[in-house]
Design an enzyme around this catalytic site. Sequence first.
Site, short mmCIF file in Angstrom:
data_model
loop_
_atom_site.label_atom_id
_atom_site.label_comp_id
_atom_site.label_asym_id
_atom_site.label_seq_id
_atom_site.Cartn_x
_atom_site.Cartn_y
_atom_site.Cartn_z
N CYS A 94 22.02 27.15 27.48
CA CYS A 94 21.35 28.28 27.56
C CYS A 94 22.35 29.79 27.58
O CYS A 94 23.66 29.65 28.07
CB CYS A 94 20.86 28.58 29.12
SG CYS A 94 20.12 30.35 29.57
N GLY A 206 14.41 22.05 19.24
CA GLY A 206 14.29 23.34 18.24
C GLY A 206 13.31 23.34 17.35
O GLY A 206 13.37 22.63 16.27
N GLY A 227 9.59 21.88 23.24
CA GLY A 227 9.48 23.07 24.37
C GLY A 227 8.19 23.73 24.42
O GLY A 227 7.45 23.26 24.74
#
Length: 322
Positions: A94, A206, A227
């Site tokens: 992050c 990703g 995600g």
Amino acid sequence: MKPLNRTFSIAPMLDWTDRHYRYLARLMSAELLLYTEMVTTGAIIHGKGDYLAYNEEEHPLALQLGGSNVHDLAICAKLAAERGYDEINLNVGCPSDRVQSGRFGACLMEEPALVAECVNAMRAVADIPVTVKTRIGIDDQDSYEFLTEFVETVRDSGCDAFIIHARKAWLQGLSPKENREIPPLDYDRVYRLKGDYPELSISINGGIKSLEECKTHLTKLDGVMVGREAYQNPYMLAEIDQQLCGIEKPVLSRDAVLEKFIPYIEKHLQAGGRLNHITRHMTGLFQGEAGSRIWRRYISENAHKPGSGIEVIEQARKNMIS
């Protein structure tokens, strides 16, 4: 201990992958590996809420921790193992300013020895896997050698599973959102890492948007982590078990998923919860279907109202097909 199936996992996403979303995801796939939102060690140790709460149905479930204090991470790892989590994952990816100021997240790529120490301390007190989620580099430190030095150092602490977000992170100048979109994806670098370290479990994260893309990555890697697509289009999860894990069973329809979710929602409401705490995770369930905009709009306009109940969901579905 049965090894975790890392073929497909859902990325930890702050404010998105809470226990309600995870329950919904589990209804569609028995095999996928779920991750909590990132939880800081400070929240677990000093916070007033129960930051380790989850539904038993969510297993297999990994806790993602944010922190760099070896002692605190060990405390949290021990608690997580005692609470029945199946894995602990350390956030080294992050890039937000808030995370950096706490000396964790992507900035830890600069301190592989510290990450190794953290992993070692957590493994010493927890009898469950400890894994690391990281980037391919940070700022101008984005050579393949930089990545392999990090991986080797952490591997030597006993970590044998890495999730690699195939972008580098810019620690200054880009927002977390921009860091998910602007740095170019480099899947080949992750493939190369797996080729050079075949003994490690390497999953890729990703920009992955379809099960077909997942299949392509899985020809070279051990797992894929998805995600935003898994959140905004949750029904993609309904064929994970069949298409990626080779399990023969019927694919649930969207309405069947909804029907299985209703008792959970009713239980939440009976306990005093609000409808929109759950329905915010369901707005994409009918994505791509005729009337999906009607579904989204009706729920968005009505689920937040005081006293809203199951009838809002039922009416939204009726409006779609009328």
